[in-house]
Design an enzyme around this catalytic site. Sequence first.
Site, PDB file in Angstrom:
ATOM      1  N   LYS A  47      11.848 -13.123 -13.432  1.00 21.27           N
ATOM      2  CA  LYS A  47      13.257 -13.391 -13.735  1.00 21.27           C
ATOM      3  C   LYS A  47      14.212 -12.864 -12.663  1.00 21.27           C
ATOM      4  O   LYS A  47      15.236 -13.486 -12.371  1.00 21.27           O
ATOM      5  CB  LYS A  47      13.622 -12.831 -15.106  1.00 21.27           C
ATOM      6  CG  LYS A  47      12.981 -13.591 -16.266  1.00 21.27           C
ATOM      7  CD  LYS A  47      13.468 -13.086 -17.611  1.00 21.27           C
ATOM      8  CE  LYS A  47      12.863 -13.868 -18.756  1.00 21.27           C
ATOM      9  NZ  LYS A  47      13.373 -13.425 -20.076  1.00 21.27           N
ATOM     10  N   ASP A  83      18.625 -17.035 -22.484  1.00 22.68           N
ATOM     11  CA  ASP A  83      18.321 -16.011 -23.490  1.00 22.68           C
ATOM     12  C   ASP A  83      19.601 -15.601 -24.220  1.00 22.68           C
ATOM     13  O   ASP A  83      19.597 -15.384 -25.435  1.00 22.68           O
ATOM     14  CB  ASP A  83      17.701 -14.773 -22.835  1.00 22.68           C
ATOM     15  CG  ASP A  83      16.275 -15.013 -22.377  1.00 22.68           C
ATOM     16  OD1 ASP A  83      15.584 -15.856 -22.979  1.00 22.68           O
ATOM     17  OD2 ASP A  83      15.841 -14.353 -21.411  1.00 22.68           O
TER      18      ASP A  83
END
Length: 239
Positions: A47, A83
């Site tokens: 990420k 997210d």
Amino acid sequence: MMNAAFAELELDWHYVRLPVAPDLFAEIVPALAGSGFRGANVTIPHKLAAHRLAGELTEAATAIGAVNTLSFEDGRILGDNTDAGGLADALDADLAGARVLVLGAGGTARAAVWALREAGADVAVWNRTPGRAAELAAEFGARHASELEPARVLVNVTSLGLHGEDLPSELGLVGVLEPEVVADVVYGSGPTALCRWGEARGARVVDGLEMLLRQGARSFERWTGRQAPLDAMRRALRR
């Protein structure tokens, strides 16, 4: 769940798993963009690397400092973090002014705290390592909870529960917290101890599979420009 969504909307697309070694990430992602891929979801440990590699970043990705969704558009690599929005979608509540306690201070906690603050919530961050919680809270304009405190919404973004740990007992939640909403990012073959604890207290429970679904739906919509068929995705995911 992605392939179920493509099938539901009769899109000739396919979602595949691509194991990528960290030292090859920066080489492979641009190659995907030139090989017919429309985008990619990115998970641990990539990420942060995806954040560095993206040529353009959404507001969420910029603020959170991590990317979980890459889109390949006209030679550009766009980085997003779904997210955060996925958590807000899963909670599906008016959080303006609501007291929210976030358990954890890792990468997922960054997305959660940013999303909750964007929704106008009064966010407190608790972590077993107080310094990490204080640092995260300061960065996003939240409060550091030196101890567990009452809140309308409880959000667990630690990994506790992933291997069957009894988070409520380990943290001593019993008798301390009585939230109206309990959200747990951890998911598995059955409800976590935290979800069972919340249900037993009459709280509305949002489990990790629902949050996984909602962040995936946002990726799907970014890539396809179509509304995600949530019911079809949810059925496939829970199977």
